[in-house]
Design a protein around this motif. Structure first.
Motif, PDB file in Angstrom:
ATOM      1  N   ASP A  98       0.823  -1.222   0.000  1.00  0.00           N
ATOM      2  CA  ASP A  98       0.000   0.000   0.000  1.00  0.00           C
ATOM      3  C   ASP A  98       0.849   1.261   0.000  1.00  0.00           C
ATOM      4  OD1 ASP A  98      -2.254  -1.604   0.052  1.00  0.00           O
ATOM      5  OD2 ASP A  98      -2.341  -1.606   2.248  1.00  0.00           O
ATOM      6  N   THR A  99       1.735   1.387  -0.960  1.00  0.00           N
ATOM      7  CA  THR A  99       2.575   2.588  -1.080  1.00  0.00           C
ATOM      8  C   THR A  99       1.898   3.571  -2.037  1.00  0.00           C
ATOM      9  OG1 THR A  99       3.826   1.366  -2.750  1.00  0.00           O
ATOM     10  CG2 THR A  99       4.784   1.520  -0.549  1.00  0.00           C
ATOM     11  N   TYR A 100       0.942   4.322  -1.516  1.00  0.00           N
ATOM     12  CA  TYR A 100       0.231   5.295  -2.340  1.00  0.00           C
ATOM     13  C   TYR A 100       0.995   6.611  -2.457  1.00  0.00           C
ATOM     14  CZ  TYR A 100      -3.630   2.039  -1.895  1.00  0.00           C
ATOM     15  OH  TYR A 100      -4.409   0.917  -1.952  1.00  0.00           O
ATOM     16  N   VAL A 101       1.983   6.802  -1.609  1.00  0.00           N
ATOM     17  CA  VAL A 101       2.890   7.944  -1.710  1.00  0.00           C
ATOM     18  C   VAL A 101       4.313   7.415  -1.593  1.00  0.00           C
ATOM     19  CG1 VAL A 101       1.256   9.634  -0.806  1.00  0.00           C
ATOM     20  CG2 VAL A 101       2.755   8.398   0.782  1.00  0.00           C
ATOM     21  N   MET A 102       5.264   8.165  -2.149  1.00  0.00           N
ATOM     22  CA  MET A 102       6.661   7.768  -2.054  1.00  0.00           C
ATOM     23  C   MET A 102       7.121   7.847  -0.602  1.00  0.00           C
ATOM     24  SD  MET A 102       7.774   7.032  -5.123  1.00  0.00           S
ATOM     25  CE  MET A 102       9.536   7.318  -5.126  1.00  0.00           C
ATOM     26  N   PRO A 103       7.700   6.768  -0.067  1.00  0.00           N
ATOM     27  CA  PRO A 103       8.155   6.786   1.329  1.00  0.00           C
ATOM     28  C   PRO A 103       9.170   7.894   1.574  1.00  0.00           C
ATOM     29  CG  PRO A 103       8.177   4.555   0.445  1.00  0.00           C
ATOM     30  CD  PRO A 103       7.929   5.458  -0.711  1.00  0.00           C
ATOM     31  N   TYR A 104       8.937   8.678   2.612  1.00  0.00           N
ATOM     32  CA  TYR A 104       9.889   9.723   2.985  1.00  0.00           C
ATOM     33  C   TYR A 104       9.966   9.787   4.499  1.00  0.00           C
ATOM     34  CZ  TYR A 104      12.388  14.113   3.131  1.00  0.00           C
ATOM     35  OH  TYR A 104      13.348  15.078   3.353  1.00  0.00           O
ATOM     36  N   PRO A 105      11.194   9.743   5.031  1.00  0.00           N
ATOM     37  CA  PRO A 105      12.476   9.645   4.325  1.00  0.00           C
ATOM     38  C   PRO A 105      12.631   8.313   3.602  1.00  0.00           C
ATOM     39  CG  PRO A 105      12.786   9.328   6.671  1.00  0.00           C
ATOM     40  CD  PRO A 105      11.361   9.740   6.495  1.00  0.00           C
ATOM     41  N   PRO A 106      13.501   8.264   2.590  1.00  0.00           N
ATOM     42  CA  PRO A 106      13.649   7.044   1.793  1.00  0.00           C
ATOM     43  C   PRO A 106      13.986   5.833   2.653  1.00  0.00           C
ATOM     44  CG  PRO A 106      14.796   8.888   0.763  1.00  0.00           C
ATOM     45  CD  PRO A 106      14.363   9.363   2.109  1.00  0.00           C
ATOM     46  N   ILE A 107      13.368   4.696   2.331  1.00  0.00           N
ATOM     47  CA  ILE A 107      13.612   3.438   3.028  1.00  0.00           C
ATOM     48  C   ILE A 107      14.377   2.506   2.088  1.00  0.00           C
ATOM     49  CG2 ILE A 107      12.554   1.451   4.149  1.00  0.00           C
ATOM     50  CD1 ILE A 107      10.125   3.204   4.717  1.00  0.00           C
ATOM     51  N   LEU A 108      15.583   2.119   2.474  1.00  0.00           N
ATOM     52  CA  LEU A 108      16.393   1.249   1.630  1.00  0.00           C
ATOM     53  C   LEU A 108      16.165  -0.221   1.941  1.00  0.00           C
ATOM     54  CD1 LEU A 108      19.789   3.203   1.536  1.00  0.00           C
ATOM     55  CD2 LEU A 108      17.819   3.364  -0.002  1.00  0.00           C
ATOM     56  N   ILE A 109      15.770  -0.519   3.171  1.00  0.00           N
ATOM     57  CA  ILE A 109      15.469  -1.902   3.558  1.00  0.00           C
ATOM     58  C   ILE A 109      14.086  -1.917   4.203  1.00  0.00           C
ATOM     59  CG2 ILE A 109      16.154  -3.875   4.961  1.00  0.00           C
ATOM     60  CD1 ILE A 109      19.004  -2.872   4.866  1.00  0.00           C
ATOM     61  N   PRO A 110      13.094  -2.533   3.561  1.00  0.00           N
ATOM     62  CA  PRO A 110      11.734  -2.528   4.112  1.00  0.00           C
ATOM     63  C   PRO A 110      11.640  -3.338   5.397  1.00  0.00           C
ATOM     64  CG  PRO A 110      11.878  -4.008   2.237  1.00  0.00           C
ATOM     65  CD  PRO A 110      13.195  -3.295   2.306  1.00  0.00           C
ATOM     66  N   LYS A 111      10.706  -2.941   6.251  1.00  0.00           N
ATOM     67  CA  LYS A 111      10.521  -3.658   7.509  1.00  0.00           C
ATOM     68  C   LYS A 111       9.932  -5.049   7.274  1.00  0.00           C
ATOM     69  CE  LYS A 111       9.852   0.625  10.141  1.00  0.00           C
ATOM     70  NZ  LYS A 111       8.920   1.419  11.004  1.00  0.00           N
TER      71      LYS A 111
END
Length: 277
Positions: A37-50
């Motif tokens: 459910d990424t309807y907006v770009m994650p900020y701050p940027p996430i390089l490794i998802p939880k």
């Protein structure tokens, strides 16, 4: 203690910064594709998802005939690469080893055609393809992809073929071999580094091509993957996970063909090929 080479140190730091600048956006893209459910770009940027959510890849693969467009592009890219390799190697071998009237003038015409931007030829190309009744067919698309690349591919391969010692060919002729024997058993085996590089760029160029495919392919089910990606972005503009998942799927074949062929152009060489031949 070993003396530190300051210029080399700064060079390595600069290269590491360049590597990070290229890798970080790609990791951000992968991380977003693996996030639900990424309807907006994650900020701050996430390089490794939880959490690693692979549903975006499944949804992208099954949406809007994406699977069919993927197969269309794979078919066209493979056939175009094989035909381009065959025709370009024959053309380059002819220019490298044969003498005939107007040889250099014809080669200069080849070079001149490379200076003309492809978009300027689109009207003339459409007229010719339409006259052959090949618009909206893969045959017409392949004719354009292969035909428009002959000049550049011949130029690329001719120099490599000329570097192959003629003595190897003369020994084949003395043993009763033909030009076709030389082409198959000398030129091609000793040209693996050049052919591997050629194959990578030819496949990637066809796989990523958008403008010509959009112009000549009219039927929806015949569309190629770059067109599908653009339509996908238009329909799922706010679902970044799906958009990035679709883009990552499109990158996979290019990475695979690089992995398959990279060992040849990293390790290649005329002497090594001569020993193996």
């Amino acid at each position: 203690m070993k003396k530190i080479n300051i210029p080399q140190l700064f060079l390595h730091i600069f290269l590491l910064i360049c590597v990070a600048a290229m890798i970080v956006p790609f990791l951000y893209m992968i991380s977003t594709a693996l996030t639900k459910d990424t309807y907006v770009m994650p900020y701050p940027p996430i390089l490794i998802p939880k959490t690693f959510y692979t549903g975006n890849f499944k949804d992208a693969w099954l949406s809007n005939n994406f699977f069919r467009y993927f197969l269309n592009s794979l078919y066209i890219s493979v056939i175009s690469t094989v035909l381009s390799l065959f025709i370009a190697t024959l053309s380059a071998y002819g220019f490298a080893r044969f003498s005939f009237p107007g040889k250099e003038m014809l080669f200069n015409v080849y070079l001149f055609t490379m200076m003309v931007p492809g978009v300027l030829n689109i009207v003339a190309q459409y007229t010719v393809i339409n006259g052959l009744h090949l618009v909206d067919t893969y045959s017409g698309l392949l004719l354009l992809y292969v035909g428009t690349g002959i000049a550049g591919n011949t130029f690329f391969l001719r120099g490599f073929f000329e570097s192959i010692p003629k003595e190897l060919e003369e020994s084949i002729i003395i043993d009763g071999g033909t030009r076709w024997t030389i082409y198959r058993h000398v030129i091609l085996p000793l040209s693996k580094p050049a052919l591997a590089t050629f194959a990578i760029f030819a496949f990637e160029g066809t796989w990523d091509e958008f403008f010509v495919a959009l112009t000549f392919i009219k039927t929806e089910i015949k569309r190629t993957l770059p067109i599908a990606i653009m339509l996908f972005q238009g329909e799922f503009a706010t679902k970044w996970g799906l958009v990035f998942a679709a883009s990552l799927i499109a990158v996979v074949p290019v990475i695979l063909i690089f992995v398959v062929f990279q060992k040849y152009f990293i390790r290649g060489g005329i002497q090594e090929g001569a020993i193996k031949g």
